[in-house]
Scaffold this motif. Structure first.
Motif, PDB file in Angstrom:
ATOM      1  N   TYR A 141     -24.193  31.440  -3.431  1.00 15.85           N
ATOM      2  CA  TYR A 141     -25.184  30.844  -2.622  1.00 15.85           C
ATOM      3  C   TYR A 141     -25.871  29.784  -3.421  1.00 15.85           C
ATOM      4  O   TYR A 141     -26.099  29.972  -4.437  1.00 15.85           O
ATOM      5  N   HIS A 142     -26.260  28.719  -2.818  1.00 13.77           N
ATOM      6  CA  HIS A 142     -26.551  27.412  -3.266  1.00 13.77           C
ATOM      7  C   HIS A 142     -28.096  27.304  -2.936  1.00 13.77           C
ATOM      8  O   HIS A 142     -28.280  27.352  -1.812  1.00 13.77           O
ATOM      9  N   VAL A 143     -29.122  27.301  -3.956  1.00 12.23           N
ATOM     10  CA  VAL A 143     -30.464  27.121  -3.508  1.00 12.23           C
ATOM     11  C   VAL A 143     -30.704  25.797  -3.725  1.00 12.23           C
ATOM     12  O   VAL A 143     -31.016  25.322  -4.848  1.00 12.23           O
ATOM     13  N   HIS A 144     -31.167  25.163  -2.571  1.00 14.14           N
ATOM     14  CA  HIS A 144     -31.580  23.682  -2.796  1.00 14.14           C
ATOM     15  C   HIS A 144     -33.103  23.462  -2.697  1.00 14.14           C
ATOM     16  O   HIS A 144     -33.300  22.151  -3.237  1.00 14.14           O
ATOM     17  N   ILE A 175     -26.161  29.280  -7.412  1.00 13.97           N
ATOM     18  CA  ILE A 175     -26.389  27.932  -8.065  1.00 13.97           C
ATOM     19  C   ILE A 175     -27.883  27.114  -7.469  1.00 13.97           C
ATOM     20  O   ILE A 175     -28.115  27.271  -6.545  1.00 13.97           O
ATOM     21  N   THR A 176     -28.597  27.055  -8.541  1.00 15.57           N
ATOM     22  CA  THR A 176     -29.831  26.118  -8.465  1.00 15.57           C
ATOM     23  C   THR A 176     -29.645  24.633  -8.671  1.00 15.57           C
ATOM     24  O   THR A 176     -28.718  24.297  -9.748  1.00 15.57           O
ATOM     25  N   VAL A 177     -30.449  23.838  -8.027  1.00 11.26           N
ATOM     26  CA  VAL A 177     -29.926  22.430  -8.275  1.00 11.26           C
ATOM     27  C   VAL A 177     -31.079  21.800  -9.307  1.00 11.26           C
ATOM     28  O   VAL A 177     -31.027  20.944  -9.674  1.00 11.26           O
ATOM     29  N   ARG A 196     -26.746  30.078 -11.904  1.00  8.30           N
ATOM     30  CA  ARG A 196     -26.038  28.992 -12.878  1.00  8.30           C
ATOM     31  C   ARG A 196     -27.079  27.773 -12.330  1.00  8.30           C
ATOM     32  O   ARG A 196     -27.119  27.348 -11.136  1.00  8.30           O
ATOM     33  N   VAL A 197     -27.347  26.688 -13.159  1.00  2.00           N
ATOM     34  CA  VAL A 197     -28.166  25.630 -12.777  1.00  2.00           C
ATOM     35  C   VAL A 197     -27.020  24.438 -12.891  1.00  2.00           C
ATOM     36  O   VAL A 197     -26.074  24.153 -13.618  1.00  2.00           O
ATOM     37  N   VAL A 198     -26.819  23.855 -11.375  1.00  2.00           N
ATOM     38  CA  VAL A 198     -25.819  22.793 -11.297  1.00  2.00           C
ATOM     39  C   VAL A 198     -26.570  21.391 -10.737  1.00  2.00           C
ATOM     40  O   VAL A 198     -27.089  21.495  -9.584  1.00  2.00           O
ATOM     41  N   HIS A 199     -27.039  20.553 -11.586  1.00  2.00           N
ATOM     42  CA  HIS A 199     -27.975  19.513 -10.898  1.00  2.00           C
ATOM     43  C   HIS A 199     -27.419  18.783  -9.954  1.00  2.00           C
ATOM     44  O   HIS A 199     -26.163  18.610 -10.056  1.00  2.00           O
ATOM     45  N   ASN A 200     -27.746  18.163  -8.796  1.00  2.00           N
ATOM     46  CA  ASN A 200     -27.399  17.165  -7.811  1.00  2.00           C
ATOM     47  C   ASN A 200     -26.923  16.117  -8.550  1.00  2.00           C
ATOM     48  O   ASN A 200     -27.562  15.643  -9.600  1.00  2.00           O
ATOM     49  N   GLY A 201     -25.989  15.329  -7.919  1.00  2.00           N
ATOM     50  CA  GLY A 201     -25.265  14.088  -8.480  1.00  2.00           C
ATOM     51  C   GLY A 201     -25.036  13.387  -7.150  1.00  2.00           C
ATOM     52  O   GLY A 201     -24.687  13.713  -6.155  1.00  2.00           O
ATOM     53  N   SER A 384     -20.237  15.158 -12.143  1.00  2.00           N
ATOM     54  CA  SER A 384     -20.832  16.259 -12.561  1.00  2.00           C
ATOM     55  C   SER A 384     -21.293  17.458 -11.957  1.00  2.00           C
ATOM     56  O   SER A 384     -21.221  18.468 -12.439  1.00  2.00           O
ATOM     57  N   MET A 385     -21.765  17.084 -10.693  1.00  2.00           N
ATOM     58  CA  MET A 385     -22.184  18.025  -9.763  1.00  2.00           C
ATOM     59  C   MET A 385     -20.902  18.886  -9.370  1.00  2.00           C
ATOM     60  O   MET A 385     -21.074  20.164  -9.392  1.00  2.00           O
ATOM     61  N   ALA A 386     -19.859  18.135  -9.056  1.00  2.00           N
ATOM     62  CA  ALA A 386     -18.612  18.828  -8.496  1.00  2.00           C
ATOM     63  C   ALA A 386     -17.995  19.733  -9.823  1.00  2.00           C
ATOM     64  O   ALA A 386     -17.359  20.915  -9.557  1.00  2.00           O
ATOM     65  N   SER A 387     -17.981  19.284 -10.950  1.00  2.00           N
ATOM     66  CA  SER A 387     -17.438  19.760 -12.225  1.00  2.00           C
ATOM     67  C   SER A 387     -18.159  20.973 -12.383  1.00  2.00           C
ATOM     68  O   SER A 387     -17.565  22.114 -12.925  1.00  2.00           O
ATOM     69  N   GLY A 388     -19.670  20.835 -12.454  1.00  2.00           N
ATOM     70  CA  GLY A 388     -20.358  22.291 -12.438  1.00  2.00           C
ATOM     71  C   GLY A 388     -20.275  23.435 -11.557  1.00  2.00           C
ATOM     72  O   GLY A 388     -20.135  24.731 -11.496  1.00  2.00           O
ATOM     73  N   THR A 389     -20.261  22.996 -10.196  1.00  2.00           N
ATOM     74  CA  THR A 389     -20.011  23.889  -9.147  1.00  2.00           C
ATOM     75  C   THR A 389     -18.519  24.524  -9.226  1.00  2.00           C
ATOM     76  O   THR A 389     -18.283  25.594  -8.900  1.00  2.00           O
ATOM     77  N   ALA A 390     -17.481  23.722  -9.622  1.00  2.00           N
ATOM     78  CA  ALA A 390     -16.158  24.323  -9.739  1.00  2.00           C
ATOM     79  C   ALA A 390     -15.978  25.331 -10.971  1.00  2.00           C
ATOM     80  O   ALA A 390     -15.209  26.043 -11.035  1.00  2.00           O
TER      81      ALA A 390
END
Length: 398
Positions: A141-144, A175-177, A196-201, A384-390
């Motif tokens: 789940y991605h929390v925007h 995943i939080t942004v 896990r924190v994955v900043h938007n990009g 960097s966003m895609a790398s963190g998500t993967a």
């Protein structure tokens, strides 16, 4: 369905399941060796969260994953997306608790071999949670943004928060942004080991036009889905204050209004402040960069409820200095006084002062621009966003 065209989409909006079109007929070919992810999204708009989803569709193959999308509120996403190699399914929910749609999610997973169901909204989280119980797929789940402060409708916020909280405790990963959203989840007692924190990009632009600070009229811009929490009223009052003080400024407003009723409220305020001749209402556009290049300053006057605004990152990538409200993730993107400015939320006088400091030369426009370009490329890229998500997917799939 309304707002949808294109051969890369499959309609399963009726109560009976309709098999997807065959790949040989219309669906895109998936690269061999890529693990498949089904993103469950609302899909009626093409705004900040949808840009995140679209960019993930474009970038994830570089890290071993192929993304497809299922829209529970089909609309602009299907026709506006850039990720044309991703299949889009229409899975229209009749209401937020139309839980029978989870059966269709299960069928999609089984027929297409998705390893992960990645949800992005409270209603899609509920479907993903139920579907993951009945198939061999992990639920992410991605929390925007903070759901409890998503709108001015308190009961709706409460309902969405209850649904989201229920689903979050069932998710394998969250995943939080932004870090602020991670702290928000902690306040809801969500287990930290899941988060896990994955900043938007956003993509760094290959060419950014060379510019100098304006020597004449300053164009202040705002790009948003205009709704009450975006605070356009505060920006309008600041614009009126600046013009009354003799500053040559005008507003370029890009994006649609959430409802006709809210649009009428804003136009009445524009008339009251006598700003009709000082504003260009552009409406929805797919070419956001072209609009940003026409702005001298970008202002996002949000009152609350942001995660990490994509449009702030897009403005930085375009070399447009940003003044944003000091809310949630905006303060993680902007280092105030270095690559942008932060204003007090809902304070038109403070926003007026911040804009005036740049227009008058008290704060150096060119220094802000150069620092913003560098910071976006180093810390907030689509790669960097895609790398963190993967990396989150890798944790689950080994």
């Amino acid at each position: 369905m309304d707002g949808h065209t294109g051969s890369h989409s499959t309609d399963i909006s009726s109560s009976a399941y309709v098999p997807p079109v065959s790949k040989s007929a219309a669906a895109p070919q998936t690269e061999t060796g890529l693990k498949k992810v089904l993103h469950l999204i609302n899909g009626e708009h093409y705004s900040g969260a949808e840009r995140v989803q679209d960019l993930l569709g474009l970038r994830l193959p570089e890290f071993g994953y192929h993304a497809d999308f299922a829209c529970v509120k089909p609309g602009k996403f299907a026709t506006s997306r850039r990720a044309q190699d991703c299949q889009v399914f229409e899975l229209a929910m009749r209401h937020r608790f139309d839980l029978w749609r989870s059966r269709d999610v299960v069928r999609l997973v089984q027929e297409h071999g998705y390893k992960i169901i990645h949800a992005h909204t409270p209603r899609t989280a509920l479907l993903a949670m139920l579907a993951a119980r009945s198939c061999d797929a992990q639920f992410v789940y991605h929390v925007h943004s903070p759901t409890s402060r998503d709108s001015t409708r308190r009961f709706t916020n409460w309902v969405n928060q209850q649904v989201e909280s229920w689903a979050m405790f069932q998710a394998a990963r969250l995943i939080t942004v932004s870090n602020s959203l991670s702290r928000h989840l902690a306040s809801l007692h969500v287990p930290a080991e899941k988060v896990r924190v994955v900043h938007n990009g956003v993509p760094p632009l290959e060419e950014v036009p060379a510019r100098e600070a304006s020597q004449g009229t300053w164009t202040v811009g705002c790009v948003a889905l205009f709704r009450p929490r975006k605070g356009i009223e505060v920006l309008l009052q600041a614009l009126a204050n600046l013009r009354s003080a003799g500053h040559d400024v005008r507003l370029r407003a890009v994006g649609p209004f959430e409802t006709p009723e809210y649009e009428r409220e804003i136009m009445a305020l524009v008339a009251k402040l006598d700003l009709q001749a000082a504003i260009d209402w552009v409406g929805f556009t797919q070419d956001v960069n072209a609009e940003l290049f026409q702005m001298d300053l970008f202002v996002l006057p949000s009152l609350f409820g942001e995660g990490l605004p994509m449009v702030v990152l897009e403005a930085m990538a375009a070399g447009v200095p940003v003044i944003a409200s000091d809310v949630e993730g905006a303060c993680e993107a902007i280092q105030s006084g270095v690559d942008g400015l932060l204003a007090i939320p809902a304070d038109a006088d403070d926003l007026t002062q911040k804009i005036s400091s740049v227009v008058s030369g008290q704060v150096d426009w060119l220094s802000l621009r150069q620092a913003a370009l560098l910071r976006q490329r180093e810390a907030f890229s689509d790669r960097s966003m895609a790398s963190g998500t993967a990396a989150v997917y890798d944790e689950l799939l080994g």
